[in-house]
Design a protein around this motif. Structure first.
Motif, PDB file in Angstrom:
ATOM      1  N   THR A  96    -129.701  45.769 -16.598  1.00  0.00           N
ATOM      2  CA  THR A  96    -130.820  46.217 -15.776  1.00  0.00           C
ATOM      3  C   THR A  96    -132.053  45.352 -16.002  1.00  0.00           C
ATOM      4  N   ARG A  97    -132.309  44.991 -17.253  1.00  0.00           N
ATOM      5  CA  ARG A  97    -133.461  44.135 -17.536  1.00  0.00           C
ATOM      6  C   ARG A  97    -133.321  42.795 -16.821  1.00  0.00           C
ATOM      7  N   SER A  98    -132.095  42.295 -16.727  1.00  0.00           N
ATOM      8  CA  SER A  98    -131.886  41.015 -16.053  1.00  0.00           C
ATOM      9  C   SER A  98    -132.116  41.121 -14.552  1.00  0.00           C
ATOM     10  N   LEU A  99    -132.153  42.348 -14.029  1.00  0.00           N
ATOM     11  CA  LEU A  99    -132.439  42.568 -12.607  1.00  0.00           C
ATOM     12  C   LEU A  99    -133.937  42.731 -12.342  1.00  0.00           C
ATOM     13  N   ASN A 100    -134.732  42.680 -13.416  1.00  0.00           N
ATOM     14  CA  ASN A 100    -136.195  42.806 -13.312  1.00  0.00           C
ATOM     15  C   ASN A 100    -136.636  44.118 -12.679  1.00  0.00           C
ATOM     16  N   MET A 101    -135.919  45.185 -13.004  1.00  0.00           N
ATOM     17  CA  MET A 101    -136.255  46.487 -12.430  1.00  0.00           C
ATOM     18  C   MET A 101    -137.637  46.972 -12.857  1.00  0.00           C
ATOM     19  N   GLU A 102    -138.048  46.589 -14.066  1.00  0.00           N
ATOM     20  CA  GLU A 102    -139.341  47.064 -14.557  1.00  0.00           C
ATOM     21  C   GLU A 102    -140.482  46.648 -13.633  1.00  0.00           C
ATOM     22  N   ASN A 103    -140.337  45.493 -12.980  1.00  0.00           N
ATOM     23  CA  ASN A 103    -141.404  45.021 -12.086  1.00  0.00           C
ATOM     24  C   ASN A 103    -141.653  45.972 -10.926  1.00  0.00           C
ATOM     25  N   ILE A 104    -140.587  46.588 -10.421  1.00  0.00           N
ATOM     26  CA  ILE A 104    -140.754  47.538  -9.318  1.00  0.00           C
ATOM     27  C   ILE A 104    -141.565  48.735  -9.783  1.00  0.00           C
ATOM     28  N   TYR A 105    -141.280  49.219 -10.972  1.00  0.00           N
ATOM     29  CA  TYR A 105    -142.015  50.357 -11.515  1.00  0.00           C
ATOM     30  C   TYR A 105    -143.486  49.997 -11.716  1.00  0.00           C
ATOM     31  N   LEU A 106    -143.720  48.792 -12.187  1.00  0.00           N
ATOM     32  CA  LEU A 106    -145.104  48.341 -12.385  1.00  0.00           C
ATOM     33  C   LEU A 106    -145.839  48.249 -11.052  1.00  0.00           C
ATOM     34  N   GLU A 107    -145.181  47.733 -10.031  1.00  0.00           N
ATOM     35  CA  GLU A 107    -145.790  47.636  -8.702  1.00  0.00           C
ATOM     36  C   GLU A 107    -146.172  49.012  -8.160  1.00  0.00           C
ATOM     37  N   LEU A 108    -145.339  50.004  -8.452  1.00  0.00           N
ATOM     38  CA  LEU A 108    -145.573  51.355  -7.949  1.00  0.00           C
ATOM     39  C   LEU A 108    -146.490  52.177  -8.853  1.00  0.00           C
ATOM     40  N   GLY A 109    -146.862  51.606 -10.001  1.00  0.00           N
ATOM     41  CA  GLY A 109    -147.684  52.355 -10.947  1.00  0.00           C
ATOM     42  C   GLY A 109    -146.936  53.504 -11.586  1.00  0.00           C
ATOM     43  N   LEU A 110    -145.614  53.352 -11.711  1.00  0.00           N
ATOM     44  CA  LEU A 110    -144.761  54.421 -12.230  1.00  0.00           C
ATOM     45  C   LEU A 110    -143.991  53.963 -13.469  1.00  0.00           C
ATOM     46  N   GLU A 111    -144.632  53.098 -14.257  1.00  0.00           N
ATOM     47  CA  GLU A 111    -143.926  52.505 -15.396  1.00  0.00           C
ATOM     48  C   GLU A 111    -143.497  53.532 -16.439  1.00  0.00           C
ATOM     49  N   LYS A 112    -144.110  54.729 -16.449  1.00  0.00           N
ATOM     50  CA  LYS A 112    -143.704  55.745 -17.433  1.00  0.00           C
ATOM     51  C   LYS A 112    -142.261  56.195 -17.193  1.00  0.00           C
ATOM     52  N   TRP A 113    -141.771  55.967 -15.972  1.00  0.00           N
ATOM     53  CA  TRP A 113    -140.402  56.354 -15.648  1.00  0.00           C
ATOM     54  C   TRP A 113    -139.387  55.292 -16.071  1.00  0.00           C
ATOM     55  N   TYR A 114    -139.870  54.111 -16.446  1.00  0.00           N
ATOM     56  CA  TYR A 114    -138.960  53.065 -16.916  1.00  0.00           C
ATOM     57  C   TYR A 114    -139.080  52.996 -18.434  1.00  0.00           C
ATOM     58  N   HIS A 115    -138.379  53.883 -19.091  1.00  0.00           N
ATOM     59  CA  HIS A 115    -138.480  54.008 -20.551  1.00  0.00           C
ATOM     60  C   HIS A 115    -137.242  54.748 -21.041  1.00  0.00           C
ATOM     61  N   PRO A 116    -136.725  54.399 -22.228  1.00  0.00           N
ATOM     62  CA  PRO A 116    -135.540  55.081 -22.745  1.00  0.00           C
ATOM     63  C   PRO A 116    -135.685  56.593 -22.897  1.00  0.00           C
ATOM     64  N   HIS A 117    -136.926  57.072 -22.970  1.00  0.00           N
ATOM     65  CA  HIS A 117    -137.130  58.518 -23.126  1.00  0.00           C
ATOM     66  C   HIS A 117    -137.536  59.205 -21.830  1.00  0.00           C
ATOM     67  N   ALA A 118    -137.603  58.469 -20.735  1.00  0.00           N
ATOM     68  CA  ALA A 118    -138.055  59.048 -19.467  1.00  0.00           C
ATOM     69  C   ALA A 118    -137.129  60.158 -18.980  1.00  0.00           C
ATOM     70  N   TYR A 119    -135.854  60.064 -19.334  1.00  0.00           N
ATOM     71  CA  TYR A 119    -134.919  61.087 -18.871  1.00  0.00           C
ATOM     72  C   TYR A 119    -135.309  62.480 -19.361  1.00  0.00           C
ATOM     73  N   ARG A 120    -136.059  62.535 -20.454  1.00  0.00           N
ATOM     74  CA  ARG A 120    -136.454  63.833 -21.001  1.00  0.00           C
ATOM     75  C   ARG A 120    -137.393  64.572 -20.060  1.00  0.00           C
TER      76      ARG A 120
END
Length: 272
Positions: A224-248
């Protein structure tokens, strides 16, 4: 985006269940490739995609004579013990072309004639409801796992614009429940959602599985990191959802409306 379709005659259909699918004796993919082309799909970084030389989501290979091959392989596999099948691991078994080709339906027909111990049908397509007659024949030997990553269709459009709408998937789950087909909602991968998401799910399912990039992409999140998914979350201002603990976040919300035995985390939710 133009889709290219091809026909292949496979030598085998049933593959040994390994890794994330080690709980199954076999995986089964009616097609190769996937026209939904979701941005986060880990298959983008697997050999089936990287060796293709074409963008994931632009091609689908249709497996000819699949039913007859499965009939032979299933009979052979059952001589060695109980057979459990995950359908599908690297494509959606209900590709739009399935309306015409009916490969998945033909495989389900084989399984109603000679049932495996269990089959999980993993999809994000409402087309699965077309096969209610066959799913009902399989009774408790089947579970439909419908991917519903979020309740926000604007989020769905950002991450997987080629996939069916969230509302259509919820309606499909409602239809499955009314018919009595065992089913679950798979929040996989977990995408940003609203606080009302659990209530929407509770109206159509009694069982939910939560998975994310870090637990479920088969590489601890590296693909997933190689797909640069984190950038989409950053663009949307939703980076808290891209985290190993976000599922909680979603698990705590689900606990308010689902009993504990109705909530599953990652691999356990997909087990036979």
């Amino acid at each position: 985006m133009k889709l290219e379709y091809g026909y292949k005659t496979p030598k085998t259909l049933l593959n040994k269940g390994t890794g994330f699918l080690a709980g199954y004796t076999h995986s089964l993919n009616p097609y190769t490739g996937c026209s939904f082309g979701c941005s986060y799909c880990y298959v983008r970084k697997m050999p089936v995609s990287t060796f293709r030389g074409a963008e994931w989501g632009t091609w689908v290979d249709i497996k000819k004579d699949a039913a007859e091959l499965l009939r032979k392989e299933l009979r052979r596999a059952k001589t060695k013990g109980p057979v459990t099948i995950f359908m599908s691991s690297s494509t959606d078994p209900y590709q739009p072309v399935e309306y015409k080709e009916q490969i998945t339906r033909s495989l389900l027909e084989v399984m109603t004639e000679d049932p495996p111990e269990f089959v999980l049908v993993q999809t994000r397509s409402p087309l699965v409801t077309r096969d209610l007659d066959l799913l009902l024949q399989l009774k408790d030997k089947v579970r439909v796992s419908m991917t519903v990553e979020t309740d926000l269709d604007e989020i769905r459009k950002r991450f997987s614009p080629g996939a069916p709408s969230i509302q259509a998937r919820l309606k499909a789950l409602e239809t499955l429940k009314a018919a009595g087909v065992p089913s679950q909602a798979a929040i996989a991968p977990l995408l940003p959602s609203s606080e009302r998401f659990p209530d929407l799910l509770k109206s159509v399912v009694d069982r939910v599985c939560v998975d994310d990039y870090f637990m479920g992409d088969g590489s601890g999140g590296r693909r997933t990191r190689s797909l640069n998914m984190e950038n989409i979350y950053l663009e949307l201002g939703l980076e808290k959802w891209y985290h190993p603990h976000a599922y909680r976040i979603i698990v705590e919300r689900l606990k308010e409306v689902f009993p504990g035995n109705g909530i599953f985390i990652s691999q356990e939710g997909f087990e036979p």
